[in-house]
Write a protein that holds these residues in place. Sequence first.
Motif, PDB file in Angstrom:
ATOM      1  N   ASP A  78       0.348  -1.236 -13.569  1.00  0.00           N
ATOM      2  CA  ASP A  78      -0.424  -1.850 -14.584  1.00  0.00           C
ATOM      3  C   ASP A  78      -1.355  -2.656 -13.849  1.00  0.00           C
ATOM      4  OD1 ASP A  78      -0.727  -4.507 -16.146  1.00  0.00           O
ATOM      5  OD2 ASP A  78       0.642  -3.232 -17.533  1.00  0.00           O
ATOM      6  N   GLY A  79      -2.722  -2.296 -14.126  1.00  0.00           N
ATOM      7  CA  GLY A  79      -3.800  -3.107 -13.864  1.00  0.00           C
ATOM      8  C   GLY A  79      -3.841  -4.460 -14.047  1.00  0.00           C
ATOM      9  N   ASP A  80      -3.518  -4.674 -14.899  1.00  0.00           N
ATOM     10  CA  ASP A  80      -3.399  -6.412 -15.411  1.00  0.00           C
ATOM     11  C   ASP A  80      -2.602  -7.175 -14.389  1.00  0.00           C
ATOM     12  OD1 ASP A  80      -5.410  -6.089 -17.353  1.00  0.00           O
ATOM     13  OD2 ASP A  80      -4.030  -6.046 -19.056  1.00  0.00           O
ATOM     14  N   LEU A  81      -1.272  -6.457 -14.250  1.00  0.00           N
ATOM     15  CA  LEU A  81      -0.289  -7.222 -13.616  1.00  0.00           C
ATOM     16  C   LEU A  81      -0.624  -7.136 -12.249  1.00  0.00           C
ATOM     17  CD1 LEU A  81       3.064  -6.099 -15.220  1.00  0.00           C
ATOM     18  CD2 LEU A  81       2.190  -8.029 -15.382  1.00  0.00           C
ATOM     19  N   ALA A  82      -1.382  -6.001 -11.561  1.00  0.00           N
ATOM     20  CA  ALA A  82      -1.716  -5.922 -10.135  1.00  0.00           C
ATOM     21  C   ALA A  82      -2.553  -6.945  -9.958  1.00  0.00           C
ATOM     22  CB  ALA A  82      -2.256  -4.391  -9.964  1.00  0.00           C
ATOM     23  N   GLN A  83      -3.947  -7.229 -10.786  1.00  0.00           N
ATOM     24  CA  GLN A  83      -4.782  -8.192 -10.789  1.00  0.00           C
ATOM     25  C   GLN A  83      -4.160  -9.577 -10.736  1.00  0.00           C
ATOM     26  OE1 GLN A  83      -7.888  -7.797 -10.045  1.00  0.00           O
ATOM     27  NE2 GLN A  83      -8.008  -9.776  -9.813  1.00  0.00           N
ATOM     28  N   ARG A  84      -2.997  -9.914 -11.374  1.00  0.00           N
ATOM     29  CA  ARG A  84      -2.394 -11.207 -11.325  1.00  0.00           C
ATOM     30  C   ARG A  84      -1.817 -11.700  -9.868  1.00  0.00           C
ATOM     31  NH1 ARG A  84       0.887 -12.363 -17.027  1.00  0.00           N
ATOM     32  NH2 ARG A  84       1.379 -14.116 -15.550  1.00  0.00           N
ATOM     33  N   LEU A  85      -1.557 -10.488  -9.342  1.00  0.00           N
ATOM     34  CA  LEU A  85      -0.624 -10.672  -8.151  1.00  0.00           C
ATOM     35  C   LEU A  85      -1.547 -10.874  -6.983  1.00  0.00           C
ATOM     36  CD1 LEU A  85       2.190  -7.882  -8.427  1.00  0.00           C
ATOM     37  CD2 LEU A  85       2.445 -10.374  -8.627  1.00  0.00           C
ATOM     38  N   ARG A  86      -2.681 -10.110  -6.944  1.00  0.00           N
ATOM     39  CA  ARG A  86      -3.902 -10.462  -5.916  1.00  0.00           C
ATOM     40  C   ARG A  86      -3.911 -12.281  -5.386  1.00  0.00           C
ATOM     41  NH1 ARG A  86      -6.229  -5.912  -8.294  1.00  0.00           N
ATOM     42  NH2 ARG A  86      -5.861  -4.092  -6.831  1.00  0.00           N
ATOM     43  N   GLY A  87      -4.254 -12.072  -4.212  1.00  0.00           N
ATOM     44  CA  GLY A  87      -4.513 -13.514  -3.796  1.00  0.00           C
ATOM     45  C   GLY A  87      -3.287 -14.412  -3.318  1.00  0.00           C
ATOM     46  N   ARG A  88      -2.153 -13.749  -3.282  1.00  0.00           N
ATOM     47  CA  ARG A  88      -0.993 -14.559  -2.993  1.00  0.00           C
ATOM     48  C   ARG A  88      -0.331 -14.434  -1.752  1.00  0.00           C
ATOM     49  NH1 ARG A  88       2.126 -14.744  -8.739  1.00  0.00           N
ATOM     50  NH2 ARG A  88       0.286 -15.232 -10.246  1.00  0.00           N
ATOM     51  N   GLY A  89      -1.160 -13.802  -0.869  1.00  0.00           N
ATOM     52  CA  GLY A  89      -0.530 -13.793   0.714  1.00  0.00           C
ATOM     53  C   GLY A  89       0.085 -12.196   1.058  1.00  0.00           C
ATOM     54  N   PHE A  90      -0.312 -11.439   0.164  1.00  0.00           N
ATOM     55  CA  PHE A  90       0.244 -10.134   0.368  1.00  0.00           C
ATOM     56  C   PHE A  90      -0.783  -9.211  -0.107  1.00  0.00           C
ATOM     57  CE2 PHE A  90       2.637 -11.990  -3.014  1.00  0.00           C
ATOM     58  CZ  PHE A  90       2.472 -11.345  -4.172  1.00  0.00           C
ATOM     59  N   ASP A  91      -0.810  -7.911   0.415  1.00  0.00           N
ATOM     60  CA  ASP A  91      -1.811  -6.768  -0.324  1.00  0.00           C
ATOM     61  C   ASP A  91      -1.291  -6.120  -1.657  1.00  0.00           C
ATOM     62  OD1 ASP A  91      -3.445  -7.149   1.862  1.00  0.00           O
ATOM     63  OD2 ASP A  91      -2.446  -5.597   2.960  1.00  0.00           O
ATOM     64  N   VAL A  92      -2.099  -6.235  -2.618  1.00  0.00           N
ATOM     65  CA  VAL A  92      -1.641  -5.441  -3.873  1.00  0.00           C
ATOM     66  C   VAL A  92      -2.806  -4.053  -3.869  1.00  0.00           C
ATOM     67  CG1 VAL A  92      -1.555  -5.815  -6.352  1.00  0.00           C
ATOM     68  CG2 VAL A  92      -1.023  -7.647  -4.746  1.00  0.00           C
ATOM     69  N   VAL A  93      -1.963  -3.176  -4.531  1.00  0.00           N
ATOM     70  CA  VAL A  93      -2.655  -1.953  -4.643  1.00  0.00           C
ATOM     71  C   VAL A  93      -2.551  -1.536  -5.883  1.00  0.00           C
ATOM     72  CG1 VAL A  93      -2.972   0.641  -4.286  1.00  0.00           C
ATOM     73  CG2 VAL A  93      -2.568  -1.167  -2.505  1.00  0.00           C
ATOM     74  N   HIS A  94      -3.297  -1.214  -6.939  1.00  0.00           N
ATOM     75  CA  HIS A  94      -3.104  -0.709  -8.201  1.00  0.00           C
ATOM     76  C   HIS A  94      -2.884   0.581  -8.011  1.00  0.00           C
ATOM     77  CE1 HIS A  94      -4.941   0.611 -12.300  1.00  0.00           C
ATOM     78  NE2 HIS A  94      -3.737   0.386 -12.423  1.00  0.00           N
ATOM     79  N   GLY A  95      -1.674   1.272  -8.222  1.00  0.00           N
ATOM     80  CA  GLY A  95      -1.488   2.562  -8.101  1.00  0.00           C
ATOM     81  C   GLY A  95      -0.075   3.107  -8.700  1.00  0.00           C
ATOM     82  N   ASP A  96       0.141   4.285  -8.531  1.00  0.00           N
ATOM     83  CA  ASP A  96       1.273   4.977  -9.094  1.00  0.00           C
ATOM     84  C   ASP A  96       2.165   5.234  -7.878  1.00  0.00           C
ATOM     85  OD1 ASP A  96       3.069   6.988 -10.003  1.00  0.00           O
ATOM     86  OD2 ASP A  96       1.651   8.125 -11.055  1.00  0.00           O
ATOM     87  N   ALA A  97       3.374   4.702  -8.157  1.00  0.00           N
ATOM     88  CA  ALA A  97       4.491   4.810  -6.993  1.00  0.00           C
ATOM     89  C   ALA A  97       5.064   6.453  -6.828  1.00  0.00           C
ATOM     90  CB  ALA A  97       5.877   4.171  -7.531  1.00  0.00           C
ATOM     91  N   THR A  98       4.610   7.451  -7.910  1.00  0.00           N
ATOM     92  CA  THR A  98       4.878   8.535  -7.601  1.00  0.00           C
ATOM     93  C   THR A  98       3.861   9.601  -6.948  1.00  0.00           C
ATOM     94  OG1 THR A  98       3.913   9.515  -9.708  1.00  0.00           O
ATOM     95  CG2 THR A  98       6.328   8.456  -9.702  1.00  0.00           C
ATOM     96  N   ARG A  99       2.549   8.962  -6.512  1.00  0.00           N
ATOM     97  CA  ARG A  99       1.502   9.312  -5.710  1.00  0.00           C
ATOM     98  C   ARG A  99       1.026   8.204  -4.931  1.00  0.00           C
ATOM     99  NH1 ARG A  99       0.577  11.382 -10.862  1.00  0.00           N
ATOM    100  NH2 ARG A  99      -1.107   9.934 -11.245  1.00  0.00           N
ATOM    101  N   LEU A 100       1.737   7.851  -3.920  1.00  0.00           N
ATOM    102  CA  LEU A 100       1.335   6.709  -3.183  1.00  0.00           C
ATOM    103  C   LEU A 100      -0.042   6.900  -2.067  1.00  0.00           C
ATOM    104  CD1 LEU A 100       4.866   5.519  -1.992  1.00  0.00           C
ATOM    105  CD2 LEU A 100       3.255   4.426  -3.713  1.00  0.00           C
TER     106      LEU A 100
END
Length: 186
Positions: free
Chosen positions: A63-85
């Motif tokens: 979910d692009g919105d959720l990925a964006q909300r997680l950014r900048g918190r001390g870990f890497d965030v990738v907007h992507g599909d766990a079935t095609r990493l």
Amino acid sequence: MNRLHMRYCRSARWTRRVEHTLLPWALHGVDLGDAVLELGPGFGVTTRLLAARTRALTAVEIDGDLAQRLRGRGFDVVHGDATRLPFDDATFSAVVCFTMLHHLPDPSAQDRLFAEALRVLRPGGVFAGSDSRVSLRFRLYHVADTMTPVDPQGLAARLTSVGFTDARTSVAPRAFRFRAVRPGSG
């Protein structure tokens, strides 16, 4: 996720349950190592807790919105599909996912996620996590929402069929945990 489900996943009640019960139980005895990949963090309750347990954490959120909300918190965030990493083979010391497998559209998508987790793990790396067991409450949270329950009794065989070893599950009243290892030495 429907509105009720989203509201619960952002609640203080869910955060307390994850912090004090679910995550400690799901990861009991698991060595995460130095480079962890979390699949489907959603609102990031588990992600914030995992960040304190490893040197490097990457989260993949569809979910692009959720990925964006997680950014900048001390870990890497990738907007992507766990079935095609989008990662090279043997990149991570551990791959984890918590209460997200049932959000995949069907068992074949779950199996693709398992195969991708195996591919990106280093030899000897662990795939671990948890998911919910089916109950009336679980069904209510998923009205008009994706819900593909995972049978904890058959999960170890599914993980073994994609190439994991030492696959096992443990069942509690509301959830189950699992872990499996990529063959080879670390």
